[in-house]
Design a protein around this motif. Structure first.
Motif, PDB file in Angstrom:
ATOM      1  N   PRO A 190      -9.554   5.108   1.013  1.00 53.82           N
ATOM      2  CA  PRO A 190      -8.472   5.501   0.096  1.00 53.82           C
ATOM      3  C   PRO A 190      -8.955   5.491  -1.351  1.00 53.82           C
ATOM      4  O   PRO A 190      -9.732   4.616  -1.756  1.00 53.82           O
ATOM      5  CB  PRO A 190      -7.396   4.424   0.332  1.00 53.82           C
ATOM      6  N   VAL A 219     -12.211   5.513   6.710  1.00 52.08           N
ATOM      7  CA  VAL A 219     -11.253   6.120   5.778  1.00 52.08           C
ATOM      8  C   VAL A 219     -11.306   5.339   4.469  1.00 52.08           C
ATOM      9  O   VAL A 219     -11.067   4.129   4.440  1.00 52.08           O
ATOM     10  CB  VAL A 219      -9.828   6.100   6.359  1.00 52.08           C
ATOM     11  N   LYS A 262     -11.662   3.084  14.116  1.00 57.30           N
ATOM     12  CA  LYS A 262     -11.196   3.657  12.852  1.00 57.30           C
ATOM     13  C   LYS A 262     -11.001   2.531  11.844  1.00 57.30           C
ATOM     14  O   LYS A 262     -10.252   1.581  12.094  1.00 57.30           O
ATOM     15  CB  LYS A 262      -9.893   4.426  13.047  1.00 57.30           C
ATOM     16  N   HIS A 297     -10.020   1.458   7.940  1.00 57.77           N
ATOM     17  CA  HIS A 297      -9.484   1.735   6.607  1.00 57.77           C
ATOM     18  C   HIS A 297     -10.129   0.744   5.640  1.00 57.77           C
ATOM     19  O   HIS A 297      -9.940  -0.475   5.781  1.00 57.77           O
ATOM     20  CB  HIS A 297      -7.965   1.583   6.576  1.00 57.77           C
ATOM     21  N   TYR A 298     -10.885   1.270   4.704  1.00 55.30           N
ATOM     22  CA  TYR A 298     -11.651   0.403   3.801  1.00 55.30           C
ATOM     23  C   TYR A 298     -10.769  -0.014   2.630  1.00 55.30           C
ATOM     24  O   TYR A 298     -10.558   0.755   1.686  1.00 55.30           O
ATOM     25  CB  TYR A 298     -12.909   1.117   3.295  1.00 55.30           C
ATOM     26  N   THR A 300     -12.495  10.816   4.300  1.00 53.82           N
ATOM     27  CA  THR A 300     -12.670  10.418   5.696  1.00 53.82           C
ATOM     28  C   THR A 300     -14.060  10.801   6.172  1.00 53.82           C
ATOM     29  O   THR A 300     -14.459  11.965   6.079  1.00 53.82           O
ATOM     30  CB  THR A 300     -11.613  11.081   6.605  1.00 53.82           C
ATOM     31  N   PRO A 329      -5.446   2.450  -2.623  1.00 57.45           N
ATOM     32  CA  PRO A 329      -4.469   2.214  -1.557  1.00 57.45           C
ATOM     33  C   PRO A 329      -3.090   1.808  -2.045  1.00 57.45           C
ATOM     34  O   PRO A 329      -2.112   1.932  -1.308  1.00 57.45           O
ATOM     35  CB  PRO A 329      -5.113   1.075  -0.746  1.00 57.45           C
ATOM     36  N   THR A 331       0.845  -1.189   0.000  1.00 62.77           N
ATOM     37  CA  THR A 331       0.000   0.000   0.000  1.00 62.77           C
ATOM     38  C   THR A 331       0.880   1.238   0.000  1.00 62.77           C
ATOM     39  O   THR A 331       2.040   1.200   0.415  1.00 62.77           O
ATOM     40  CB  THR A 331      -0.921   0.028   1.228  1.00 62.77           C
ATOM     41  N   VAL A 358      -7.432  10.329   0.315  1.00 61.43           N
ATOM     42  CA  VAL A 358      -8.442   9.617   1.105  1.00 61.43           C
ATOM     43  C   VAL A 358      -9.675  10.490   1.297  1.00 61.43           C
ATOM     44  O   VAL A 358      -9.611  11.730   1.279  1.00 61.43           O
ATOM     45  CB  VAL A 358      -7.901   9.193   2.488  1.00 61.43           C
ATOM     46  N   GLU A 360      -0.160   2.824   7.133  1.00 65.46           N
ATOM     47  CA  GLU A 360      -1.349   2.840   7.987  1.00 65.46           C
ATOM     48  C   GLU A 360      -2.559   2.226   7.304  1.00 65.46           C
ATOM     49  O   GLU A 360      -3.519   1.813   7.974  1.00 65.46           O
ATOM     50  CB  GLU A 360      -1.665   4.270   8.416  1.00 65.46           C
ATOM     51  N   PHE A 361      -2.557   2.144   5.974  1.00 64.60           N
ATOM     52  CA  PHE A 361      -3.671   1.512   5.273  1.00 64.60           C
ATOM     53  C   PHE A 361      -3.783   0.026   5.632  1.00 64.60           C
ATOM     54  O   PHE A 361      -4.854  -0.565   5.493  1.00 64.60           O
ATOM     55  CB  PHE A 361      -3.518   1.657   3.760  1.00 64.60           C
TER      56      PHE A 361
END
Length: 202
Positions: free
Chosen positions: A130, A128, A74, A76-77, A141, A133, A27, A139, A31-32
């Protein structure tokens, strides 16, 4: 847990929760790969109380109380790892019978609850999305706000205060000059108050 003569006080603390993608897929931002994490110190604080029957009259007939404070998750999709997770969870469909049985018991039990004081404070997930990614750091959010609900009782009525606060939507685009953030929806607040007369027992 505290047990008193005629009363009960149970408190529970749910701490860390995380879900990461350990596949070889690369990615654009590390953090993704952290699909699910907690925003804050803990996931949830739960408290359940029952009151001494001798004190119920002083509390306007309230026999128990529930208080729940939940932090925000949180997410990340990332389409591929979340799809693989969905396929795995769908294989647990054999547990549906157990879920249905538990649901029926909960519905039957709910009808037996007379007066329960309720206080909820739940921070909804931060999602979130992206743009890509693998190749992009752009992104979208979505902060879905914080939900609050409080139910209390007076001598002749019950009161419900509910609200959704802090709804926010932002877009972050990253270029050679650095990130630029555009706020599309900012700090929307929805509040509702309900006052209902108590129906005396037949």
């Amino acid at each position: 847990m505290i047990v008193l003569p005629g009363a009960l006080d149970v408190q529970a603390h749910l701490g860390s929760l995380s879900l990461s993608d350990d596949s070889p897929q690369q990615t654009s931002l590390p953090e993704f790969k952290h699909l699910l994490s907690i925003e804050g110190d803990s996931l949830a604080e739960i408290r359940y109380q029952t009151f001494d029957p001798d004190e119920v009259e002083k509390r306007n007939g309230v026999k128990s109380a529930v208080e729940l404070t939940a932090g925000s998750l949180k997410l990340h999709y990332l389409e591929r790892p979340l799809h693989d997770l969905y396929v795995f969870l769908s294989k647990l469909a054999a547990l549906k019978g157990l879920y249905d049985s538990a649901t029926q018991v909960a519905v039957q039990r709910a009808s037996e609850i007379e007066k329960m004081q309720l206080k909820l404070s739940i921070s909804t997930p931060i999602i979130v999305l992206p743009a890509d990614p693998v190749t992009s750091q752009d992104v979208l959010t979505m902060q879905l706000g914080a939900i609050s609900l409080e139910r209390s009782y007076g001598d002749t009525d019950s009161k419900i205060d509910a609200g959704l606060r802090g709804l926010k939507l932002t877009s972050t685009l990253v270029s050679t000059e650095g990130p630029a953030t555009l706020t599309m929806i900012d700090d929307i607040e929805i509040v509702a108050k309900v006052l209902a007369p108590l129906v005396p027992p037949a």
